[in-house]
Each structure stands twice: as structure tokens, then as C-alpha cells.
Design a protein around this motif. Structure first.
Motif, PDB file in Angstrom:
ATOM      1  N   LEU A 239       0.820  -1.214   0.000  1.00  0.00           N
ATOM      2  CA  LEU A 239       0.000   0.000   0.000  1.00  0.00           C
ATOM      3  C   LEU A 239       0.853   1.263   0.000  1.00  0.00           C
ATOM      4  O   LEU A 239       0.505   2.249  -0.668  1.00  0.00           O
ATOM      5  CB  LEU A 239      -0.932   0.005   1.214  1.00  0.00           C
ATOM      6  CG  LEU A 239      -2.086  -1.001   1.199  1.00  0.00           C
ATOM      7  CD1 LEU A 239      -2.912  -0.893   2.462  1.00  0.00           C
ATOM      8  CD2 LEU A 239      -2.971  -0.801  -0.033  1.00  0.00           C
ATOM      9  N   ILE A 240       1.961   1.252   0.726  1.00  0.00           N
ATOM     10  CA  ILE A 240       2.823   2.438   0.744  1.00  0.00           C
ATOM     11  C   ILE A 240       3.479   2.642  -0.612  1.00  0.00           C
ATOM     12  O   ILE A 240       3.586   3.773  -1.109  1.00  0.00           O
ATOM     13  CB  ILE A 240       3.885   2.313   1.857  1.00  0.00           C
ATOM     14  CG1 ILE A 240       3.212   2.429   3.229  1.00  0.00           C
ATOM     15  CG2 ILE A 240       4.949   3.400   1.720  1.00  0.00           C
ATOM     16  CD1 ILE A 240       4.134   2.152   4.392  1.00  0.00           C
ATOM     17  N   ILE A 241       3.903   1.558  -1.257  1.00  0.00           N
ATOM     18  CA  ILE A 241       4.473   1.671  -2.606  1.00  0.00           C
ATOM     19  C   ILE A 241       3.431   2.225  -3.565  1.00  0.00           C
ATOM     20  O   ILE A 241       3.721   3.112  -4.383  1.00  0.00           O
ATOM     21  CB  ILE A 241       4.992   0.304  -3.086  1.00  0.00           C
ATOM     22  CG1 ILE A 241       6.239  -0.089  -2.283  1.00  0.00           C
ATOM     23  CG2 ILE A 241       5.318   0.331  -4.572  1.00  0.00           C
ATOM     24  CD1 ILE A 241       6.719  -1.501  -2.556  1.00  0.00           C
ATOM     25  N   ALA A 242       2.199   1.701  -3.486  1.00  0.00           N
ATOM     26  CA  ALA A 242       1.127   2.199  -4.349  1.00  0.00           C
ATOM     27  C   ALA A 242       0.832   3.669  -4.080  1.00  0.00           C
ATOM     28  O   ALA A 242       0.559   4.442  -5.010  1.00  0.00           O
ATOM     29  CB  ALA A 242      -0.135   1.356  -4.149  1.00  0.00           C
ATOM     30  N   MET A 293      11.001   5.477  -1.776  1.00  0.00           N
ATOM     31  CA  MET A 293      10.337   4.206  -1.511  1.00  0.00           C
ATOM     32  C   MET A 293      11.279   3.228  -0.829  1.00  0.00           C
ATOM     33  O   MET A 293      10.892   2.495   0.080  1.00  0.00           O
ATOM     34  CB  MET A 293       9.798   3.613  -2.816  1.00  0.00           C
ATOM     35  CG  MET A 293       8.475   4.205  -3.262  1.00  0.00           C
ATOM     36  SD  MET A 293       7.719   3.319  -4.629  1.00  0.00           S
ATOM     37  CE  MET A 293       8.587   4.019  -6.014  1.00  0.00           C
ATOM     38  N   ILE A 294      12.541   3.213  -1.270  1.00  0.00           N
ATOM     39  CA  ILE A 294      13.527   2.332  -0.648  1.00  0.00           C
ATOM     40  C   ILE A 294      13.743   2.718   0.816  1.00  0.00           C
ATOM     41  O   ILE A 294      13.748   1.863   1.706  1.00  0.00           O
ATOM     42  CB  ILE A 294      14.860   2.383  -1.417  1.00  0.00           C
ATOM     43  CG1 ILE A 294      14.708   1.684  -2.774  1.00  0.00           C
ATOM     44  CG2 ILE A 294      15.985   1.737  -0.612  1.00  0.00           C
ATOM     45  CD1 ILE A 294      15.941   1.734  -3.634  1.00  0.00           C
ATOM     46  N   PHE A 295      13.895   4.019   1.083  1.00  0.00           N
ATOM     47  CA  PHE A 295      14.152   4.478   2.453  1.00  0.00           C
ATOM     48  C   PHE A 295      12.957   4.248   3.370  1.00  0.00           C
ATOM     49  O   PHE A 295      13.124   4.114   4.585  1.00  0.00           O
ATOM     50  CB  PHE A 295      14.533   5.959   2.456  1.00  0.00           C
ATOM     51  CG  PHE A 295      15.938   6.216   2.009  1.00  0.00           C
ATOM     52  CD1 PHE A 295      17.010   5.603   2.643  1.00  0.00           C
ATOM     53  CD2 PHE A 295      16.203   7.067   0.940  1.00  0.00           C
ATOM     54  CE1 PHE A 295      18.313   5.840   2.233  1.00  0.00           C
ATOM     55  CE2 PHE A 295      17.503   7.309   0.515  1.00  0.00           C
ATOM     56  CZ  PHE A 295      18.562   6.690   1.168  1.00  0.00           C
ATOM     57  N   ILE A 296      11.756   4.201   2.801  1.00  0.00           N
ATOM     58  CA  ILE A 296      10.571   3.969   3.628  1.00  0.00           C
ATOM     59  C   ILE A 296      10.327   2.478   3.825  1.00  0.00           C
ATOM     60  O   ILE A 296      10.100   2.012   4.948  1.00  0.00           O
ATOM     61  CB  ILE A 296       9.325   4.630   2.995  1.00  0.00           C
ATOM     62  CG1 ILE A 296       9.451   6.155   3.027  1.00  0.00           C
ATOM     63  CG2 ILE A 296       8.049   4.199   3.727  1.00  0.00           C
ATOM     64  CD1 ILE A 296       8.363   6.872   2.261  1.00  0.00           C
ATOM     65  N   ILE A 297      10.381   1.707   2.743  1.00  0.00           N
ATOM     66  CA  ILE A 297       9.972   0.304   2.781  1.00  0.00           C
ATOM     67  C   ILE A 297      11.036  -0.602   3.377  1.00  0.00           C
ATOM     68  O   ILE A 297      10.743  -1.436   4.239  1.00  0.00           O
ATOM     69  CB  ILE A 297       9.587  -0.181   1.367  1.00  0.00           C
ATOM     70  CG1 ILE A 297       8.370   0.592   0.857  1.00  0.00           C
ATOM     71  CG2 ILE A 297       9.292  -1.678   1.379  1.00  0.00           C
ATOM     72  CD1 ILE A 297       7.131   0.427   1.701  1.00  0.00           C
ATOM     73  N   VAL A 301      10.520  -3.234   6.470  1.00  0.00           N
ATOM     74  CA  VAL A 301      10.507  -4.673   6.263  1.00  0.00           C
ATOM     75  C   VAL A 301      11.586  -5.349   7.106  1.00  0.00           C
ATOM     76  O   VAL A 301      11.344  -6.397   7.730  1.00  0.00           O
ATOM     77  CB  VAL A 301      10.698  -5.011   4.768  1.00  0.00           C
ATOM     78  CG1 VAL A 301      10.860  -6.517   4.577  1.00  0.00           C
ATOM     79  CG2 VAL A 301       9.521  -4.499   3.951  1.00  0.00           C
ATOM     80  N   ILE A 302      12.772  -4.749   7.155  1.00  0.00           N
ATOM     81  CA  ILE A 302      13.860  -5.334   7.961  1.00  0.00           C
ATOM     82  C   ILE A 302      13.487  -5.353   9.436  1.00  0.00           C
ATOM     83  O   ILE A 302      13.708  -6.349  10.135  1.00  0.00           O
ATOM     84  CB  ILE A 302      15.176  -4.537   7.747  1.00  0.00           C
ATOM     85  CG1 ILE A 302      15.680  -4.741   6.310  1.00  0.00           C
ATOM     86  CG2 ILE A 302      16.231  -4.971   8.744  1.00  0.00           C
ATOM     87  CD1 ILE A 302      16.891  -3.888   5.963  1.00  0.00           C
ATOM     88  N   TYR A 303      12.905  -4.258   9.915  1.00  0.00           N
ATOM     89  CA  TYR A 303      12.543  -4.171  11.333  1.00  0.00           C
ATOM     90  C   TYR A 303      11.460  -5.179  11.695  1.00  0.00           C
ATOM     91  O   TYR A 303      11.548  -5.881  12.711  1.00  0.00           O
ATOM     92  CB  TYR A 303      12.063  -2.754  11.657  1.00  0.00           C
ATOM     93  CG  TYR A 303      11.546  -2.600  13.061  1.00  0.00           C
ATOM     94  CD1 TYR A 303      12.409  -2.538  14.149  1.00  0.00           C
ATOM     95  CD2 TYR A 303      10.163  -2.528  13.307  1.00  0.00           C
ATOM     96  CE1 TYR A 303      11.932  -2.408  15.440  1.00  0.00           C
ATOM     97  CE2 TYR A 303       9.677  -2.399  14.591  1.00  0.00           C
ATOM     98  CZ  TYR A 303      10.565  -2.342  15.650  1.00  0.00           C
ATOM     99  OH  TYR A 303      10.078  -2.213  16.929  1.00  0.00           O
ATOM    100  N   THR A 304      10.413  -5.278  10.879  1.00  0.00           N
ATOM    101  CA  THR A 304       9.299  -6.169  11.187  1.00  0.00           C
ATOM    102  C   THR A 304       9.651  -7.627  10.939  1.00  0.00           C
ATOM    103  O   THR A 304       8.981  -8.516  11.478  1.00  0.00           O
ATOM    104  CB  THR A 304       8.069  -5.799  10.341  1.00  0.00           C
ATOM    105  OG1 THR A 304       8.429  -5.750   8.952  1.00  0.00           O
ATOM    106  CG2 THR A 304       7.509  -4.465  10.764  1.00  0.00           C
TER     107      THR A 304
END
Length: 308
Positions: A239-242, A293-297, A301-304
Motif C-alpha cells: 500500500l505504501i508503494i502504491a 520508496m527504498i528508504f521507507i519500505i 521490512v527489515i525491522y518487522t
């Protein structure tokens, strides 16, 4: 004698196994090669070339003029439209996280229960997702029509004519009106993902929590939600990418107006590249979108994905 024979043949058997394994690996790479060539042709190479163009001033016809980081510096310092587009993208992301995720999760929880006609309701909420953004944009543009649109006519029917608004022509609310249309269209996909995740939650765990005195609300927040961790990763990432690259529905409904009030990075990138032939600036906008997008996603993903 037998000991010496086994000693001599062991290296040969290991060597044969190693050669066989290498053949298997080569076959695997050969099977992956066509997909890699296609992916490189349509994704990797265009992305790298776009990043390369972002360091030039070029109209698509004449010679390229190397300007280093000037395109990026201008975007963040002297381009108010880019700042507006960036702000709108972050507003869209915030609305997506607050409303799309929350509402799709609540719908999934309701539709995960056993009741008559739940399959029909699932289909009703999922069907809009099957429509293209262009179709959804046209439908909602007519619904928002100030003269004959469904929304204003419905308000008139209820005797609330004072609330009639030219929805898509008001700079303060136009973006939120477009988002509401996108919410109607896009809520089905995360709902289905959450439904899939909910069906993997063990019923005996919830039953045990109920026996121990945990109510439905506590059981939901302390048991169900943590067990949906992997589902949340997929839903939020997609959803964030979209939200970062939202384009179609805005282009159809408002074209970025009124007065750039609904401009996003994707619509601004398109107009600069293909309407004004400013390929360097357009490529810089596209590269900035990709990096953001890379800095957000990626950190999310790594943290979760870390094990508790």
C-alpha cells in the motif's frame, strides 16, 4: 585391502558428486536466465538509464548537457510544485495507513465470522478492486459532478443543499475526494490479505485466551494482531508503494488540479517528461520517488522481519 579401496574411491565419489551438483546449478541458472533477461530489459536497465538521465538537462532531441546534481537541488529548493506533490504523496500515505489499513482489517474481522451470505459480502467489497483506476476515476468524477452528480443530488434530496460543493474544484478538499474514490476501489485487496491471515490464527489459542478471561478486544490486540505480523508487512509495503506512485485516478479525476492541489510525484514526473520534454527533471523526480520508496519500505521490512 578393503580399507585402502574405500579410501581411494571416496575422493572420486566426492568429485563426481561435486560435478553433478555444478551441473544442477548451471541448469537452474539457465532456467532463470530468460526471466532475468526480461526483468533486466524492462526494469533494471530502464531504471539505471533513468537515474543516468537525471544528471543531465535534455529535451529528448538535442544533445545532453551534464548538470550533475542541479536537477535534484532545484527540485528541493526552487520548485514549489514538487514540494506540493511530495506533501500530497505523504498525505496519501498517511491516509492509507490510517484508513485503508484500518478499514480493510475491520472488514476482514467481520467477514471472517460465520454468518449467512458472508461470501456475497466478500465479493461485494472485492469487486471494485477488479476495476481499473481509469474506470473508477470516471465513475467518481461523475459522482462528484457539481451539477448532476449523485452526491450533490443525494444531498439535495435530503434537503441539505447548503452542503453541495464543487468537490473536485475546491483546492482544500480535492485531494481527499480523490482519496475517498481510491479507498472505495482499493480496500478489497488488503481485506483479502487480512482474511487469509486471520484464517491462519489458531482457534484454540483464542479459545484459551477467552477461558483465561481475556475479552474480545484484548484478544484481538494481544493475540490476533501479533499473529498477523507477516500479513501487515505485505499489506503495508504494497500500500505504501502504491501510495508513492499513485497516478491513474488523479490523472483521470483532476489532472493534478485545481492549481496543483492534487499534484503527486507521479503526475508531476509525467507532465515534466512527456508534456514539457524535460527528461532530465522528469528522471530526477522518478529517481527521487524510487529512493524515497527504498528508504521507507526497506527499513520497515527489515525491522518487522526480525525475530522476537
Amino acid at each position: 585391502m578393503f580399507h585402502n579401496l574405500s579410501w581411494n574411491t571416496a575422493p572420486h565419489s566426492r568429485r563426481r558428486y561435486s560435478l553433478k551438483q555444478k551441473k544442477i546449478d548451471i541448469k537452474a541458472y539457465l532456467f532463470l536466465l530468460p526471466a532475468f533477461v526480461i526483468f533486466s530489459s524492462v526494469v533494471i536497465i530502464p531504471t539505471l538509464y533513468s537515474f543516468y538521465l537525471s544528471f543531465f538537462s535534455w529535451n529528448g532531441i538535442g544533445e545532453k548537457k551534464f548538470v550533475a546534481l542541479k536537477n535534484y537541488i532545484n527540485l528541493f529548493t526552487v520548485d514549489p510544485v514538487f514540494i506540493t506533490a511530495l506533501k500530497n504523496n505523504f498525505i496519501w500515505i498517511l491516509l492509507t495507513v490510517l484508513f485503508t489499513v484500518t478499514m480493510s482489517l475491520l472488514l476482514a474481522v467481520v467477514l471472517n465470522r460465520s454468518f449467512k451470505g458472508r461470501v456475497v459480502y466478500r465479493a461485494i467489497f472485492y469487486v471494485p478492486y477488479m476495476l481499473s483506476w481509469v474506470v473508477v476515476g470516471v465513475i467518481w468524477k461523475w459522482m462528484y459532478n457539481p451539477n448532476m452528480g449523485f452526491i450533490n443530488e443525494f444531498l439535495k434530496l435530503l434537503g441539505l443543499e447548503n452542503f453541495k460543493v464543487a468537490w473536485l474544484s475546491e483546492p482544500k478538499i480535492a485531494l481527499y475526494c480523490v482519496y475517498f474514490a481510491a479507498l472505495w476501489q482499493g480496500i478489497g485487496q488488503p481485506m483479502i490479505l487480512f482474511l487469509s491471515g486471520l484464517q491462519t490464527v489458531p482457534g484454540d489459542v483464542l479459545e484459551a485466551a477467552t477461558i483465561d478471561g481475556a475479552g474480545k478486544i484484548k484478544g484481538f490486540f494481544y493475540i490476533t494482531v501479533p499473529m498477523l505480523k507477516e500479513t501487515f508487512v505485505v499489506v503495508l509495503a504494497t500500500l505504501i508503494i502504491a501510495a508513492m506512485k499513485v497516478y491513474d485516478i488523479i490523472k483521470v479525476m483532476t489532472g493534478g488540479g485545481p492549481g496543483n492541489a492534487t499534484e503527486t510525484l507521479a503526475t508531476y514526473m509525467y507532465s515534466q517528461t512527456f508534456m514539457y520534454n524535460n527528461f532530465g527533471k522528469g528522471s530526477a523526480i522518478a529517481s527521487a520517488m524510487f529512493l524515497m520508496m527504498i528508504f521507507i519500505i526497506v527499513p520497515y521490512v527489515i525491522y518487522t522481519a526480525k525475530e522476537d
